[in-house]
Design an enzyme around this catalytic site. Structure first.
Site, PDB file in Angstrom:
ATOM      1  N   VAL A  79     -18.983 -42.625 -41.964  1.00  0.00           N
ATOM      2  CA  VAL A  79     -20.077 -43.370 -42.593  1.00  0.00           C
ATOM      3  C   VAL A  79     -19.558 -44.679 -43.174  1.00  0.00           C
ATOM      4  O   VAL A  79     -20.156 -45.746 -42.997  1.00  0.00           O
ATOM      5  CB  VAL A  79     -20.769 -42.520 -43.676  1.00  0.00           C
ATOM      6  CG1 VAL A  79     -21.847 -43.336 -44.389  1.00  0.00           C
ATOM      7  CG2 VAL A  79     -21.389 -41.265 -43.070  1.00  0.00           C
ATOM      8  N   CYS A  80     -18.416 -44.611 -43.873  1.00  0.00           N
ATOM      9  CA  CYS A  80     -17.826 -45.815 -44.466  1.00  0.00           C
ATOM     10  C   CYS A  80     -17.463 -46.845 -43.400  1.00  0.00           C
ATOM     11  O   CYS A  80     -17.610 -48.055 -43.604  1.00  0.00           O
ATOM     12  CB  CYS A  80     -16.572 -45.455 -45.257  1.00  0.00           C
ATOM     13  SG  CYS A  80     -16.854 -44.352 -46.639  1.00  0.00           S
ATOM     14  N   THR A  81     -16.975 -46.358 -42.271  1.00  0.00           N
ATOM     15  CA  THR A  81     -16.601 -47.267 -41.187  1.00  0.00           C
ATOM     16  C   THR A  81     -17.800 -48.086 -40.732  1.00  0.00           C
ATOM     17  O   THR A  81     -17.700 -49.310 -40.534  1.00  0.00           O
ATOM     18  CB  THR A  81     -16.009 -46.460 -40.013  1.00  0.00           C
ATOM     19  OG1 THR A  81     -14.841 -45.775 -40.454  1.00  0.00           O
ATOM     20  CG2 THR A  81     -15.650 -47.365 -38.849  1.00  0.00           C
TER      21      THR A  81
END
Length: 211
Positions: free
Chosen positions: A44-46
């Site tokens: 998700v952060c990517t």
């Protein structure tokens, strides 16, 4: 420490993917966005960091600097950025803070023990040039943020500061804005030459002043 709207955002020194950073010096006279990530190499952060990178010109137009935070180290950040650039087809230029000891996460209340005792929640703050906290949004770790909404809020906050208006539900840049209740209709007509539409004495609209 619990940070609330209107509080002064605490300053800090930190290592980052772009070297040592003093937060206040990094922001200068700009608006700022500080947003936390549970860990490096998370899917998700990517996607979030990649999308944020693609919005750099939008943030620049709004005199806004972006800075991310994760509890992993500088080397992990730098290697992760290579993955982000590759998978999201971008070039991350903003710094990612290395907060291995979680000092900044605790300073900004990014650790929520009932969610995780070690990983940061997915929080985001908008900080104005006076270093005041103007927006706080916290998502669960599994849900990616909506950065189009962040741009919308930035537009609203900057418009409110410059023209002393308010923005209605689902407002987008270029749409009518609200005359605040503290301004009388008589004064509003003088203040907003594009016109004032009164729905109720407390609900009055005027075209966006800067369009």
């Amino acid at each position: 420490m619990s940070i609330k709207l209107g509080d002064t955002a605490p300053n800090f020194q930190a290592e980052s993917s772009l070297g040592d950073i003093n937060f206040y010096n990094y922001l200068g006279d700009s608006w700022g966005i500080l947003f936390s990530h549970p860990a490096d190499y998370t899917p998700v952060c990517t996607t979030e960091l990649g999308y944020t990178s693609k919005l750099q010109s939008e943030f620049a137009q709004r005199n806004t600097k972006v800075i991310a935070l994760s509890v992993d180290g500088v080397e992990d950040h730098q290697n992760w950025i290579k993955d982000i650039n590759e998978t999201q087809n971008t070039d991350v230029q903003f710094p990612i803070i290395a907060d291995k000891e979680r000092k900044i996460s605790e300073l900004y209340d990014f650790i929520h023990p009932n969610a995780s005792a070690t990983a940061t929640v997915r929080s985001l703050l908008i900080i104005d040039p006076a270093k005041k906290v103007r927006l706080i949004i916290t998502y669960p770790a599994s849900t990616g943020r909506n950065f189009n909404e962040i741009l919308r809020v930035l537009d609203s906050l900057q418009l409110v500061d410059n023209y002393q208006v308010a923005t209605p539900v689902n407002w987008k840049n270029g749409e009518d804005v609200i005359v605040p209740p503290a301004v009388s209709t008589e004064d509003a007509i003088k203040k907003f030459p594009k016109g004032v539409t009164e729905i109720k004495p407390y609900l009055r609209y005027t075209p966006q002043p800067n369009t």
